[in-house]
Design a protein around this motif. Sequence first.
Motif, mmCIF file in Angstrom:
data_model
loop_
_atom_site.group_PDB
_atom_site.id
_atom_site.type_symbol
_atom_site.label_atom_id
_atom_site.label_comp_id
_atom_site.label_asym_id
_atom_site.label_seq_id
_atom_site.Cartn_x
_atom_site.Cartn_y
_atom_site.Cartn_z
ATOM 1 N N UNK A 314 93.478 44.426 20.172
ATOM 2 C CA UNK A 314 92.340 44.940 19.418
ATOM 3 C C UNK A 314 92.736 46.265 18.784
ATOM 4 N N UNK A 315 92.073 46.651 17.677
ATOM 5 C CA UNK A 315 92.485 47.885 17.010
ATOM 6 C C UNK A 315 92.243 49.095 17.902
ATOM 7 N N UNK A 316 93.186 50.056 17.847
ATOM 8 C CA UNK A 316 93.039 51.260 18.685
ATOM 9 C C UNK A 316 92.421 52.410 17.899
ATOM 10 N N UNK A 317 92.722 52.433 16.597
ATOM 11 C CA UNK A 317 92.352 53.603 15.798
ATOM 12 C C UNK A 317 90.902 53.496 15.328
ATOM 13 N N UNK A 318 90.158 54.593 15.461
ATOM 14 C CA UNK A 318 88.809 54.665 14.874
ATOM 15 C C UNK A 318 88.947 55.103 13.420
ATOM 16 N N UNK A 319 87.972 54.762 12.571
ATOM 17 C CA UNK A 319 88.095 55.070 11.141
ATOM 18 C C UNK A 319 88.277 56.572 10.907
#
Length: 361
Positions: A314-319
């Motif tokens: 799953x993506x780790x980085x927040x926008x």
Amino acid sequence: MRNVLITGGAGFIGSNFVRYLLDVDPHIRVVNLDLLTYAGNLENLTDLPDADRHTFVKGDICDRPLVDRLLRDYQVDTIVHFAAETHVDRSILGPEQFVRTNVFGTFTLLEAARGFWIDGKPQTMSGVRFHHISTDEVYGSLEPGDAPFCETTPYAPNSPYAASKAASDHLVRAYAHTYGLPITITSCSNNYGPYQFPEKLIPLVILNALEGKPLPVYGDGLQIRDWLYVEDHCEAIWRVLKSGKIGENYNIGGDTQPTNLEVIDTLCSILDERLRDSEHVPHIDLVQHIPDRQGHDRRYAMDISKIREQLGWQPKEKLDSGLRKTIDWYLDHPEWVATARQQGDYQRWMGQNYTNRKDIQ
Ligand code: NAD
Ligand code: DAU
């Protein structure tokens, strides 16, 4: 996976992936085939970790004898295919190159892989893989309230770019079904991060804002994209290469779906903080609404439950943190920006797409 042919590895995502791959596995050797079109840049490949394991070849994926030779000479067991024409606006003004590169180029690679891995020597098939990089745009556009795209959503591409990517996906799928070519496909949402060519929304807005130029918003700016930090994309591709099921397609997305105006607003707020003394604060005042993109898709959103549940990604980085990193990277790399803007036809393109914009409506 030992000898990996990466196509388009001097572009935005491809170069990030080359760096990721060399770093993640010390046994992998990379052959990087890239034509160095306006979007490819050797400056994207400086500071590679363990660069001795990387060989760059300037060439065209449509050149069958060249691709045959690379597969043979480097005993390639894995192809990760990024090379493409990628800018939707350019596909509207000049679709032919998109069909050539994205459709015929993919066909050429598939034929070469079939020739090298299958014809006459099916025993070599174990451990080989053709991985194709696709896009959420093949699924078309969502209405408000529609469920996000999943892997079984019917294809409905709307731009010449999206149609050419859909055609290439169909060819990849057909080579698996007909010839047994071991393939995987990942379909990804909008990427952002370091090394993105400044024709795409996020780097364009950052660089225009720095110079106090207008920030061009197509139409009302309420279109929605599903933004993914490029390093998260690289990790997802790696997971699919390592553990993905042959023949399967996996959707990859950022799990964050702001409007374009919200993205621009966040970028401007970060720039205001970073550059307090700039005469262009508040940067949001630079926003300028201009005529909309022809056939503009309104909303994309990816259902990433398959890759999350089956491969644990799953993506780790927040926008917000991803945009901060991206802005810092562009602020720290003025030479890269200057080279990219001098390259190819950047100035002509800016004139054609923006200065003369009313002419194409
Ligand atoms: P990019 O435009 O930054 O780079 C494309 C690269 O391909 C360039 O280095 C270019 O020189 C090379 N290339 C073009 N034609 C070639 C040819 N005939 N032979 C060899 N090389 C050639 O692209 P990107 O944004 O990094 O996208 C990479 C892939 O990911 C594409 O397949 C694209 O469709 C897909 N994708 C991109 C995004 C995104 O947001 N950028 C999202 C989903 C999928
Ligand atoms: O969704 C994945 C796709 O994302 C990839 O397959 C494409 O290769 C990639 O280019 C990207 O396509 P988009 O058209 O979504 O990206 P772009 O950065 O061009 O535009 C993002 C949004 O911003 C879109 O709604 C159009 C809008 N836009 C874009 C530009 C360049 C503007 O409002 N103004 C602009 O000047």
